[in-house]
Motif scaffolding. Structure first.
Motif, mmCIF file in Angstrom:
data_model
loop_
_atom_site.group_PDB
_atom_site.id
_atom_site.type_symbol
_atom_site.label_atom_id
_atom_site.label_comp_id
_atom_site.label_asym_id
_atom_site.label_seq_id
_atom_site.Cartn_x
_atom_site.Cartn_y
_atom_site.Cartn_z
ATOM 1 N N LEU A 2 0.846 -1.185 0.000
ATOM 2 C CA LEU A 2 0.000 0.000 0.000
ATOM 3 C C LEU A 2 0.882 1.237 0.000
ATOM 4 O O LEU A 2 1.781 1.358 0.828
ATOM 5 C CB LEU A 2 -0.906 -0.002 1.229
ATOM 6 C CG LEU A 2 -1.797 1.218 1.421
ATOM 7 C CD1 LEU A 2 -2.821 1.325 0.293
ATOM 8 C CD2 LEU A 2 -2.489 1.157 2.776
ATOM 9 N N ASN A 3 0.630 2.136 -0.939
ATOM 10 C CA ASN A 3 1.371 3.386 -1.032
ATOM 11 C C ASN A 3 0.387 4.536 -0.979
ATOM 12 O O ASN A 3 -0.501 4.620 -1.827
ATOM 13 C CB ASN A 3 2.139 3.467 -2.356
ATOM 14 C CG ASN A 3 3.073 2.307 -2.542
ATOM 15 O OD1 ASN A 3 3.977 2.102 -1.758
ATOM 16 N ND2 ASN A 3 2.843 1.520 -3.584
ATOM 17 N N VAL A 4 0.527 5.422 0.012
ATOM 18 C CA VAL A 4 -0.293 6.629 0.054
ATOM 19 C C VAL A 4 0.383 7.627 -0.872
ATOM 20 O O VAL A 4 1.533 7.983 -0.679
ATOM 21 C CB VAL A 4 -0.408 7.178 1.493
ATOM 22 C CG1 VAL A 4 -1.193 8.478 1.494
ATOM 23 C CG2 VAL A 4 -1.061 6.146 2.397
ATOM 24 N N THR A 5 -0.348 8.041 -1.908
ATOM 25 C CA THR A 5 0.246 8.891 -2.937
ATOM 26 C C THR A 5 -0.091 10.366 -2.765
ATOM 27 O O THR A 5 0.609 11.224 -3.261
ATOM 28 C CB THR A 5 -0.200 8.422 -4.334
ATOM 29 O OG1 THR A 5 -1.633 8.397 -4.389
ATOM 30 C CG2 THR A 5 0.334 7.015 -4.617
ATOM 31 N N ALA A 6 -1.167 10.662 -2.062
ATOM 32 C CA ALA A 6 -1.611 12.036 -1.797
ATOM 33 C C ALA A 6 -2.729 11.946 -0.769
ATOM 34 O O ALA A 6 -3.259 10.857 -0.519
ATOM 35 C CB ALA A 6 -2.120 12.694 -3.079
ATOM 36 N N PRO A 7 -3.119 13.064 -0.169
ATOM 37 C CA PRO A 7 -4.271 12.995 0.733
ATOM 38 C C PRO A 7 -5.494 12.465 -0.026
ATOM 39 O O PRO A 7 -5.838 12.962 -1.096
ATOM 40 C CB PRO A 7 -4.477 14.448 1.160
ATOM 41 C CG PRO A 7 -3.128 15.085 0.994
ATOM 42 C CD PRO A 7 -2.524 14.403 -0.207
ATOM 43 N N GLY A 8 -6.091 11.412 0.492
ATOM 44 C CA GLY A 8 -7.266 10.824 -0.139
ATOM 45 C C GLY A 8 -6.966 9.943 -1.334
ATOM 46 O O GLY A 8 -7.872 9.553 -2.063
ATOM 47 N N SER A 11 -2.400 3.660 -3.607
ATOM 48 C CA SER A 11 -2.315 2.628 -4.639
ATOM 49 C C SER A 11 -1.889 1.315 -4.001
ATOM 50 O O SER A 11 -1.252 1.286 -2.952
ATOM 51 C CB SER A 11 -1.312 3.034 -5.729
ATOM 52 O OG SER A 11 -0.006 3.110 -5.192
ATOM 53 N N LEU A 12 -2.292 0.251 -4.655
ATOM 54 C CA LEU A 12 -1.866 -1.093 -4.268
ATOM 55 C C LEU A 12 -0.971 -1.629 -5.366
ATOM 56 O O LEU A 12 -1.277 -1.463 -6.556
ATOM 57 C CB LEU A 12 -3.069 -2.018 -4.094
ATOM 58 C CG LEU A 12 -3.877 -1.851 -2.819
ATOM 59 C CD1 LEU A 12 -5.132 -2.713 -2.863
ATOM 60 C CD2 LEU A 12 -3.043 -2.199 -1.601
ATOM 61 N N THR A 13 0.130 -2.263 -4.973
ATOM 62 C CA THR A 13 1.053 -2.837 -5.942
ATOM 63 C C THR A 13 1.438 -4.249 -5.517
ATOM 64 O O THR A 13 1.281 -4.623 -4.356
ATOM 65 C CB THR A 13 2.334 -1.978 -6.069
ATOM 66 O OG1 THR A 13 2.955 -1.889 -4.795
ATOM 67 C CG2 THR A 13 2.026 -0.582 -6.594
ATOM 68 N N GLY A 14 1.919 -5.015 -6.476
ATOM 69 C CA GLY A 14 2.367 -6.370 -6.203
ATOM 70 C C GLY A 14 1.214 -7.350 -6.179
ATOM 71 O O GLY A 14 0.182 -7.135 -6.802
ATOM 72 N N ASP A 40 -5.950 3.291 -6.440
ATOM 73 C CA ASP A 40 -5.456 2.876 -7.751
ATOM 74 C C ASP A 40 -4.957 1.433 -7.657
ATOM 75 O O ASP A 40 -4.053 1.132 -6.883
ATOM 76 C CB ASP A 40 -4.326 3.805 -8.187
ATOM 77 C CG ASP A 40 -3.717 3.437 -9.524
ATOM 78 O OD1 ASP A 40 -4.231 2.516 -10.206
ATOM 79 O OD2 ASP A 40 -2.722 4.068 -9.897
ATOM 80 N N LEU A 41 -5.559 0.572 -8.454
ATOM 81 C CA LEU A 41 -5.214 -0.850 -8.427
ATOM 82 C C LEU A 41 -4.368 -1.276 -9.622
ATOM 83 O O LEU A 41 -4.093 -2.463 -9.787
ATOM 84 C CB LEU A 41 -6.498 -1.686 -8.378
ATOM 85 C CG LEU A 41 -7.499 -1.327 -7.280
ATOM 86 C CD1 LEU A 41 -8.727 -2.215 -7.372
ATOM 87 C CD2 LEU A 41 -6.873 -1.408 -5.913
ATOM 88 N N LYS A 68 -16.771 7.964 0.431
ATOM 89 C CA LYS A 68 -16.836 7.173 -0.791
ATOM 90 C C LYS A 68 -15.471 6.560 -1.091
ATOM 91 O O LYS A 68 -14.439 7.209 -0.921
ATOM 92 C CB LYS A 68 -17.283 8.049 -1.960
ATOM 93 C CG LYS A 68 -17.415 7.284 -3.244
ATOM 94 C CD LYS A 68 -17.993 8.130 -4.346
ATOM 95 C CE LYS A 68 -18.095 7.248 -5.586
ATOM 96 N NZ LYS A 68 -18.750 7.889 -6.674
ATOM 97 N N LEU A 69 -15.497 5.326 -1.549
ATOM 98 C CA LEU A 69 -14.300 4.648 -2.037
ATOM 99 C C LEU A 69 -14.406 4.569 -3.547
ATOM 100 O O LEU A 69 -15.406 4.083 -4.074
ATOM 101 C CB LEU A 69 -14.202 3.238 -1.453
ATOM 102 C CG LEU A 69 -13.098 2.348 -2.019
ATOM 103 C CD1 LEU A 69 -11.725 2.882 -1.630
ATOM 104 C CD2 LEU A 69 -13.259 0.914 -1.547
ATOM 105 N N THR A 70 -13.405 5.064 -4.247
ATOM 106 C CA THR A 70 -13.370 5.008 -5.702
ATOM 107 C C THR A 70 -12.183 4.156 -6.117
ATOM 108 O O THR A 70 -11.063 4.373 -5.644
ATOM 109 C CB THR A 70 -13.212 6.426 -6.303
ATOM 110 O OG1 THR A 70 -14.258 7.256 -5.808
ATOM 111 C CG2 THR A 70 -13.264 6.387 -7.813
ATOM 112 N N LEU A 71 -12.437 3.190 -6.987
ATOM 113 C CA LEU A 71 -11.377 2.322 -7.487
ATOM 114 C C LEU A 71 -11.026 2.720 -8.908
ATOM 115 O O LEU A 71 -11.909 3.039 -9.705
ATOM 116 C CB LEU A 71 -11.840 0.870 -7.478
ATOM 117 C CG LEU A 71 -12.309 0.309 -6.140
ATOM 118 C CD1 LEU A 71 -12.809 -1.115 -6.308
ATOM 119 C CD2 LEU A 71 -11.205 0.370 -5.101
ATOM 120 N N SER A 72 -9.749 2.675 -9.230
ATOM 121 C CA SER A 72 -9.317 2.901 -10.613
ATOM 122 C C SER A 72 -8.280 1.855 -10.980
ATOM 123 O O SER A 72 -7.659 1.242 -10.107
ATOM 124 C CB SER A 72 -8.731 4.313 -10.779
ATOM 125 O OG SER A 72 -7.545 4.460 -10.020
#
Length: 95
Positions: A2-8, A11-14, A40-41, A68-72
Motif C-alpha cells: 500500500l502506497n499513500v500517494t496524496a491525501p485521499g 495505490s496497491l502494488t504487487g 489505484d489498483l 466514498k471509495l473510488t477504485l481505478s
C-alpha cells in the motif's frame, strides 16, 4: 504493498492475495474511514478472492464513516472475480 500517494489517494502494488491481504486490511480500512479515498489498483500483479474481500472491507469502512471509495485501474482478473460474485455495482467496477 500500500502506497499513500496524496491525501485521499493510495495505490496497491504487487500481489494482493491470501498471504498479503491480512497486513493490508487495517491500513486500507483506516484510510477509507478518514475521508473519501481513491484507490489505484493498476499496480496489482496478481489477485485472488482475498483481494476482493479486502476491497469489500474498505468499502464498508468508507460507507460506515460516510465516505466514498473510488477504485481505478482494476486489473482484468479482479474485475472478472467481481463479476462472478456480482459485486461490480457495489465496488463501482466498470464505471
Amino acid at each position: 504493498m500500500l502506497n499513500v500517494t496524496a491525501p485521499g489517494a493510495a495505490s496497491l502494488t504487487g500481489r494482493v492475495d491470501m498471504a498479503s491481504s491480512g497486513a493490508l486490511l487495517a491500513p486500507i480500512a483506516r484510510l477509507a474511514a478518514q475521508g473519501p479515498l481513491r484507490l489505484d489498483l493498476s499496480g496489482i500483479e496478481g489477485a485472488d478472492s482475498a483481494a476482493l474481500a479486502l476491497l469489500l472491507e474498505a468499502h464498508r469502512a468508507a460507507a460506515a464513516a460516510g465516505h466514498k471509495l473510488t477504485l481505478s485501474g482494476v486489473p482484468a482478473n479482479l474485475a472478472a472475480l467481481a463479476s462472478l460474485y456480482d459485486l461490480e455495482p457495489l465496488l463501482s467496477i466498470g464505471e
